[in-house]
Design a protein around this motif. Structure first.
Motif, mmCIF file in Angstrom:
data_model
loop_
_atom_site.group_PDB
_atom_site.id
_atom_site.type_symbol
_atom_site.label_atom_id
_atom_site.label_comp_id
_atom_site.label_asym_id
_atom_site.label_seq_id
_atom_site.Cartn_x
_atom_site.Cartn_y
_atom_site.Cartn_z
ATOM 1 N N MET A 186 -13.106 31.363 -7.844
ATOM 2 C CA MET A 186 -12.160 32.264 -7.191
ATOM 3 C C MET A 186 -10.956 31.505 -6.645
ATOM 4 N N LEU A 187 -11.183 30.323 -6.088
ATOM 5 C CA LEU A 187 -10.075 29.520 -5.558
ATOM 6 C C LEU A 187 -9.158 29.049 -6.681
ATOM 7 N N VAL A 188 -9.752 28.592 -7.781
ATOM 8 C CA VAL A 188 -8.945 28.149 -8.921
ATOM 9 C C VAL A 188 -8.173 29.321 -9.514
ATOM 10 N N ALA A 189 -8.807 30.485 -9.581
ATOM 11 C CA ALA A 189 -8.114 31.674 -10.102
ATOM 12 C C ALA A 189 -6.945 32.060 -9.203
ATOM 13 N N THR A 190 -7.104 31.878 -7.891
ATOM 14 C CA THR A 190 -6.006 32.179 -6.973
ATOM 15 C C THR A 190 -4.824 31.242 -7.206
ATOM 16 N N ILE A 191 -5.115 29.949 -7.389
ATOM 17 C CA ILE A 191 -4.050 28.993 -7.695
ATOM 18 C C ILE A 191 -3.376 29.347 -9.017
ATOM 19 N N ALA A 192 -4.158 29.757 -10.001
ATOM 20 C CA ALA A 192 -3.600 30.133 -11.303
ATOM 21 C C ALA A 192 -2.694 31.353 -11.183
ATOM 22 N N LEU A 193 -3.077 32.310 -10.338
ATOM 23 C CA LEU A 193 -2.241 33.496 -10.135
ATOM 24 C C LEU A 193 -0.920 33.115 -9.467
ATOM 25 N N ILE A 194 -0.986 32.260 -8.448
ATOM 26 C CA ILE A 194 0.241 31.796 -7.789
ATOM 27 C C ILE A 194 1.121 31.032 -8.773
ATOM 28 N N GLU A 195 0.486 30.233 -9.622
ATOM 29 C CA GLU A 195 1.240 29.490 -10.638
ATOM 30 C C GLU A 195 1.966 30.441 -11.581
ATOM 31 N N ARG A 196 1.275 31.461 -12.039
ATOM 32 C CA ARG A 196 1.877 32.401 -12.985
ATOM 33 C C ARG A 196 3.073 33.112 -12.361
ATOM 34 N N ILE A 197 2.925 33.556 -11.112
ATOM 35 C CA ILE A 197 4.009 34.261 -10.435
ATOM 36 C C ILE A 197 5.196 33.328 -10.202
ATOM 37 N N THR A 198 4.908 32.107 -9.741
ATOM 38 C CA THR A 198 5.981 31.159 -9.424
ATOM 39 C C THR A 198 6.754 30.757 -10.666
ATOM 40 N N LEU A 199 6.055 30.391 -11.713
ATOM 41 C CA LEU A 199 6.728 29.946 -12.933
ATOM 42 C C LEU A 199 7.490 31.087 -13.608
ATOM 43 N N ARG A 200 6.942 32.282 -13.509
ATOM 44 C CA ARG A 200 7.637 33.439 -14.104
ATOM 45 C C ARG A 200 8.943 33.713 -13.376
ATOM 46 N N ARG A 201 8.915 33.633 -12.056
ATOM 47 C CA ARG A 201 10.139 33.874 -11.291
ATOM 48 C C ARG A 201 11.181 32.786 -11.503
ATOM 49 N N MET A 202 10.718 31.563 -11.817
ATOM 50 C CA MET A 202 11.646 30.479 -12.070
ATOM 51 C C MET A 202 12.073 30.420 -13.522
ATOM 52 N N GLY A 203 11.547 31.312 -14.347
ATOM 53 C CA GLY A 203 11.894 31.320 -15.755
ATOM 54 C C GLY A 203 11.261 30.210 -16.555
ATOM 55 N N LEU A 204 10.149 29.631 -16.029
ATOM 56 C CA LEU A 204 9.493 28.528 -16.731
ATOM 57 C C LEU A 204 8.263 28.988 -17.508
#
Length: 306
Positions: A286-304
């Motif tokens: 669950m913790l790793v999935a939370t980090i993965a979700l934050i990663e997806r949102i952050t990179l998407r907003r940065m266009g990466l």
């Protein structure tokens, strides 16, 4: 669906192997239980049973092995359905505030995990920035960071707890420091790799624009390092959970996932031990999935993100 089928096939194979392993592991206890129930088994004498392996006993008494191997109160190797039943009982059937609830113990362990992860991540990022921008730190700090990971955590955890206890620091902080010790290294290595990812052409272009080190860091190095950072954070959060559990063991804790493991070990409750291990694995996932979700949102907003 195409992705789910291979995963389900692997899970089914692992469960089948697990059930198969229960037969020889629990065969000797199955023989004893059958004798107490008045069932005639082979080999007949205790000396013969001691001289036979679990696999041999299982083949000698297949019916007894199958009947008793999956329903023992304290088996050497619990069956999957026994672990699942214990998880259901300690997660769903118990109130969250109950000392018998696995959710309660997971919450106790989660607090030092998150604090240690935050400390370790900030320390790792700071060290990585210093290593990338300072030749002296690269030559001096990085070897020590690598050497620190060669020390077994089981050896250093009691030392940290005893030293901090001698100066009156108890409770959350010692376990958080152990978690930070395990989590800072992957963040440091991943962040160094990420900050050094920009090519020489990109760096030369920033120099052509007369960009300062800070501007180069914020506009080039930091965005480029984010995929590496998030990959490292996934490793670090799992390591932090391991550190928090290990930090509970030397203190003889009565709360937390480590305490559940200790209690199960003291009283021979192997089913409780396995359910606590699976509980820790679920929390880590669950913790790793939370980090993965934050990663997806952050990179998407940065266009990466793709």
């Amino acid at each position: 669906m195409r992705t789910a089928l291979p995963i389900l096939a692997v899970v089914a194979a692992l469960v089948a192997l697990w059930y198969a392993a229960c037969l020889p592991m629990n065969a000797q206890q199955s023989t004893l239980l059958a004798e107490r129930a008045g069932v005639s088994v082979t080999p007949a004498t205790a000396a013969e049973r001691r001289d036979r392996s679990g696999l041999a006993l299982a083949f000698a008494n297949p019916g007894v092995a199958v009947e008793h191997a999956f329903a023992q109160e304290r088996p050497r190797l619990p069956a999957p359905h026994q672990v699942a039943a214990e998880l259901w009982d300690s997660v769903v059937d118990k109130r969250v505030t109950s000392r018998r609830s696995l959710v309660f113990h997971a919450g106790i362990t989660l607090a030092p995990t998150l604090l240690g992860f935050a400390i370790g991540s900030l320390l790792g990022i700071a060290l990585a920035v210093g290593i990338v921008h300072s030749r002296v730190m690269d030559l001096s700090v990085m070897p020590w960071a690598i050497a620190s990971q060669t020390i077994p955590i089981l050896a250093i955890a009691p030392m940290i707890i005893v030293v901090l206890n001698s100066v009156g620091i108890q409770g959350l902080l010692p376990k958080s420091i152990i978690s930070a010790y395990l989590s800072f290294f992957p963040v440091t290595v991943g962040m160094v790799k990420g900050l050094r990812a920009p090519g020489s052409a990109d760096l030369d272009l920033m120099r052509t624009w007369n960009a300062s080190r800070l501007r180069t860091f914020l506009s080039l190095r930091l965005p480029t390092s984010l995929p590496y950072l998030f990959a490292s954070l996934k490793i670090a959060i799992a390591a932090a959970l391991v550190g928090a559990i290990i930090g509970e063991l030397p203190t003889g804790a009565v709360r937390g996932l480590g305490a559940r493991l200790l209690a199960g070990s003291y009283y021979g409750q192997t089913i409780q031990i396995w359910s606590a291990l699976f509980g820790a694995a679920i929390v880590a996932a669950m913790l790793v999935a939370t980090i993965a979700l934050i990663e997806r949102i952050t990179l998407r907003r940065m266009g990466l993100a793709r």
